[in-house]
Scaffold this motif. Structure first.
Motif, PDB file in Angstrom:
ATOM      1  N   PHE A 272     -39.505  11.657   3.201  1.00  0.00           N
ATOM      2  CA  PHE A 272     -38.567  11.065   2.240  1.00  0.00           C
ATOM      3  C   PHE A 272     -38.625  11.752   0.882  1.00  0.00           C
ATOM      4  O   PHE A 272     -38.487  11.117  -0.156  1.00  0.00           O
ATOM      5  CB  PHE A 272     -38.836   9.559   2.086  1.00  0.00           C
ATOM      6  CG  PHE A 272     -38.791   8.811   3.385  1.00  0.00           C
ATOM      7  CD1 PHE A 272     -37.592   8.597   4.032  1.00  0.00           C
ATOM      8  CD2 PHE A 272     -39.965   8.354   3.974  1.00  0.00           C
ATOM      9  CE1 PHE A 272     -37.558   7.925   5.241  1.00  0.00           C
ATOM     10  CE2 PHE A 272     -39.940   7.681   5.188  1.00  0.00           C
ATOM     11  CZ  PHE A 272     -38.723   7.458   5.820  1.00  0.00           C
TER      12      PHE A 272
ATOM     13  N   PHE B  47     -33.327  14.923  -0.092  1.00  0.00           N
ATOM     14  CA  PHE B  47     -32.158  14.088   0.171  1.00  0.00           C
ATOM     15  C   PHE B  47     -30.879  14.780  -0.282  1.00  0.00           C
ATOM     16  O   PHE B  47     -30.909  15.737  -1.061  1.00  0.00           O
ATOM     17  CB  PHE B  47     -32.292  12.731  -0.547  1.00  0.00           C
ATOM     18  CG  PHE B  47     -32.347  12.820  -2.049  1.00  0.00           C
ATOM     19  CD1 PHE B  47     -31.211  12.671  -2.824  1.00  0.00           C
ATOM     20  CD2 PHE B  47     -33.564  13.057  -2.698  1.00  0.00           C
ATOM     21  CE1 PHE B  47     -31.260  12.748  -4.203  1.00  0.00           C
ATOM     22  CE2 PHE B  47     -33.622  13.137  -4.084  1.00  0.00           C
ATOM     23  CZ  PHE B  47     -32.469  12.979  -4.838  1.00  0.00           C
ATOM     24  N   THR B  48     -29.763  14.309   0.242  1.00  0.00           N
ATOM     25  CA  THR B  48     -28.455  14.731  -0.238  1.00  0.00           C
ATOM     26  C   THR B  48     -27.870  13.601  -1.077  1.00  0.00           C
ATOM     27  O   THR B  48     -28.314  12.454  -0.987  1.00  0.00           O
ATOM     28  CB  THR B  48     -27.505  15.052   0.924  1.00  0.00           C
ATOM     29  OG1 THR B  48     -27.389  13.893   1.770  1.00  0.00           O
ATOM     30  CG2 THR B  48     -28.031  16.229   1.741  1.00  0.00           C
ATOM     31  N   TYR B  49     -26.874  13.934  -1.892  1.00  0.00           N
ATOM     32  CA  TYR B  49     -26.314  12.924  -2.793  1.00  0.00           C
ATOM     33  C   TYR B  49     -24.787  12.933  -2.707  1.00  0.00           C
ATOM     34  O   TYR B  49     -24.145  13.978  -2.679  1.00  0.00           O
ATOM     35  CB  TYR B  49     -26.729  13.200  -4.242  1.00  0.00           C
ATOM     36  CG  TYR B  49     -26.233  12.128  -5.195  1.00  0.00           C
ATOM     37  CD1 TYR B  49     -27.017  11.029  -5.500  1.00  0.00           C
ATOM     38  CD2 TYR B  49     -24.954  12.197  -5.739  1.00  0.00           C
ATOM     39  CE1 TYR B  49     -26.562  10.015  -6.335  1.00  0.00           C
ATOM     40  CE2 TYR B  49     -24.477  11.194  -6.579  1.00  0.00           C
ATOM     41  CZ  TYR B  49     -25.293  10.109  -6.866  1.00  0.00           C
ATOM     42  OH  TYR B  49     -24.831   9.107  -7.675  1.00  0.00           O
TER      43      TYR B  49
ATOM     44  N   MET C  53     -28.472   8.435  -1.782  1.00  0.00           N
ATOM     45  CA  MET C  53     -29.733   9.075  -1.433  1.00  0.00           C
ATOM     46  C   MET C  53     -29.898   9.043   0.086  1.00  0.00           C
ATOM     47  O   MET C  53     -30.472   8.117   0.651  1.00  0.00           O
ATOM     48  CB  MET C  53     -30.906   8.368  -2.124  1.00  0.00           C
ATOM     49  CG  MET C  53     -32.234   9.100  -1.992  1.00  0.00           C
ATOM     50  SD  MET C  53     -33.563   8.359  -2.990  1.00  0.00           S
ATOM     51  CE  MET C  53     -33.235   9.094  -4.590  1.00  0.00           C
ATOM     52  N   CYS C  54     -29.385  10.073   0.731  1.00  0.00           N
ATOM     53  CA  CYS C  54     -29.462  10.190   2.190  1.00  0.00           C
ATOM     54  C   CYS C  54     -30.591  11.171   2.521  1.00  0.00           C
ATOM     55  O   CYS C  54     -30.462  12.380   2.299  1.00  0.00           O
ATOM     56  CB  CYS C  54     -28.141  10.689   2.760  1.00  0.00           C
ATOM     57  SG  CYS C  54     -28.110  10.826   4.559  1.00  0.00           S
ATOM     58  N   PHE C  55     -31.716  10.648   3.028  1.00  0.00           N
ATOM     59  CA  PHE C  55     -32.906  11.472   3.220  1.00  0.00           C
ATOM     60  C   PHE C  55     -32.768  12.402   4.419  1.00  0.00           C
ATOM     61  O   PHE C  55     -32.165  12.058   5.442  1.00  0.00           O
ATOM     62  CB  PHE C  55     -34.142  10.593   3.396  1.00  0.00           C
ATOM     63  CG  PHE C  55     -34.552   9.884   2.139  1.00  0.00           C
ATOM     64  CD1 PHE C  55     -35.138  10.586   1.098  1.00  0.00           C
ATOM     65  CD2 PHE C  55     -34.329   8.522   1.981  1.00  0.00           C
ATOM     66  CE1 PHE C  55     -35.504   9.942  -0.074  1.00  0.00           C
ATOM     67  CE2 PHE C  55     -34.697   7.864   0.822  1.00  0.00           C
ATOM     68  CZ  PHE C  55     -35.285   8.584  -0.212  1.00  0.00           C
ATOM     69  N   GLU C  56     -33.351  13.590   4.268  1.00  0.00           N
ATOM     70  CA  GLU C  56     -33.387  14.599   5.316  1.00  0.00           C
ATOM     71  C   GLU C  56     -34.704  14.505   6.080  1.00  0.00           C
ATOM     72  O   GLU C  56     -35.750  14.161   5.512  1.00  0.00           O
ATOM     73  CB  GLU C  56     -33.276  16.001   4.700  1.00  0.00           C
ATOM     74  CG  GLU C  56     -31.958  16.277   3.992  1.00  0.00           C
ATOM     75  CD  GLU C  56     -30.852  16.621   4.957  1.00  0.00           C
ATOM     76  OE1 GLU C  56     -30.992  17.615   5.694  1.00  0.00           O
ATOM     77  OE2 GLU C  56     -29.834  15.883   4.971  1.00  0.00           O
TER      78      GLU C  56
END
Length: 388
Positions: free
Chosen positions: A137, A140-142, A148-151
């Protein structure tokens, strides 16, 4: 350090505006402290333990470089606490960034410890590799719809591009844990925004400027496509809200310059710098065939407008084929990398995985006795090294 079980702490921040600590439940003690002194900010990473708790944590603090004495005083207090817990132990300060050279004598004379300087670019990559491969965590992308979309932690993170936005901007192409090159950069970075806003607004700190931008409306300052065409310019794919000229409304004749609010100016200039960085980043990624772009540096500060602007720019220019990747410790890459350069961590940022592999082998009931003995002996050696 034993990094098994590492995680980002979720409790309330003690110092607002700082990055969250990283919990290391299987590491009992680490002696070193690291500092990354840039043109605008000095970042400190150090290890701490709470009595009666298992393991410890990495802590993060930043100071304005012009107040370097405050930073040095803070490190001095950390050393005093460490000396009280480990009398007679030799402590090391890992230093990187331009300030590691500019302030070397002051650091050494004031702190009276061994100051070991590390290459700035190497530390950036070491720190980033550690964060993206070891800390869940973290990346992330935004977007406005999904802030906050975690990779997932990648199996193979290479190759990738790092756009490090400090006072200026450095763009690095990274092809392995030890192989990288600086492929581009620009002088229009965080220092540019800070300097211009210092001249044009009453804000005293960078954070004040970012807060002001959230209340501003750049349409009062910027010239938009709609201001020129009266509508979209659909033939070339430009919406009416697209910025045609940053601060383009300011130059008009018979306009009272006092009508432009500091909040609007702040937002306009933030868009200007961020859009410029985003386009340069995309062009470099395209030229070098890279589809992973990480943005680092204290310019970002988890600021929604900044991240949204960079994300939009990468998405727009790449036609959705590349996404901007952000980090929860984006401003501390160099300091983390310097911390990891300590002799007991120098082997490799993923060296701890040997412990995991050996532990898994020992848990295998089908292993031969000789294999068990070899794995256990090796695991003991690794444990001794990691506890140094």
């Amino acid at each position: 350090m034993n990094l098994i079980g590492a995680s980002i702490c979720d409790e309330e921040l003690i110092v607002q505006g700082e990055a969250r600590d990283i919990q290391l439940p299987n590491t009992e003690h680490v002696s070193q402290i690291s500092v990354d002194v840039g043109g605008s900010l000095a970042k400190v990473v150090y290890f701490s333990r709470k009595p009666g708790t298992k393991g410890g944590r990495l802590n993060f603090r930043k100071f304005e470089t012009e107040k370097i004495d405050d930073c040095i005083a803070f490190i001095s207090r950390l050393l005093e606490e460490s000396r009280a817990n480990r009398p007679g132990h030799e402590f090391v300060i890992k230093a990187t960034g331009g300030g590691a050279h500019l302030y070397y004598d002051r650091l050494r004379e004031t702190l009276k410890v061994n100051i070991q300087r590390e290459d700035e670019m190497e530390c950036l990559i070491t720190g980033l590799n550690f964060l993206i491969t070891e800390i869940p965590f973290e990346v992330f992308t935004y977007s406005e719809t999904d802030p906050m979309c975690f990779e997932e932690i990648p199996d193979d993170p290479f190759p990738y591009m790092l756009v490090n936005i400090g006072s200026g901007v450095s763009i690095l192409k990274v092809t392995s844990a030890t192989s990288f090159e600086r492929i581009s950069g620009t002088s229009l970075g965080g220092g540019t925004l800070w300097g211009l806003l210092s001249l044009l607004t009453g804000a005293k700190t960078f954070d004040e400027m970012l807060e002001a931008s959230q209340e501003g409306d750049n349409r009062n300052v910027d010239m938009l496509v709609g201001d020129i065409y009266g509508s979209d310019y659909s033939k070339v794919g430009l919406k009416s809200t697209t910025i045609a000229s940053s601060m383009g409304k300011v130059f008009k004749k018979n306009v009272d310059k006092r009508q432009f609010k500091p909040e609007d100016i702040s937002r306009s200039l933030l868009y200007m710098v961020s859009n410029n960085i985003g386009q340069i980043a995309y062009l470099n990624a395209k030229a070098h065939g890279l589809d992973k772009i990480y943005f680092g540096g204290c310019f970002i500060r988890g600021h929604p407008i900044t991240m949204n602007t960079l994300s939009y720019a990468i998405n727009f220019w790449s036609k959705g084929t590349i996404k901007a990747l952000f980090l929860r410790h984006e401003g501390y890459l160099g300091a983390v990398g310097a911390f990891m350069k300590h002799r007991s961590s120098r082997r490799n940022s993923r060296s701890f995985t040997l412990s995991e592999q050996l532990a898994q082998k020992l848990a295998d009931p089908d292993m031969a006795d000789v294999e068990v003995k070899l794995a256990q002996d090796t695991l003991d050696v690794v444990a001794d090294e990691e506890s140094d």
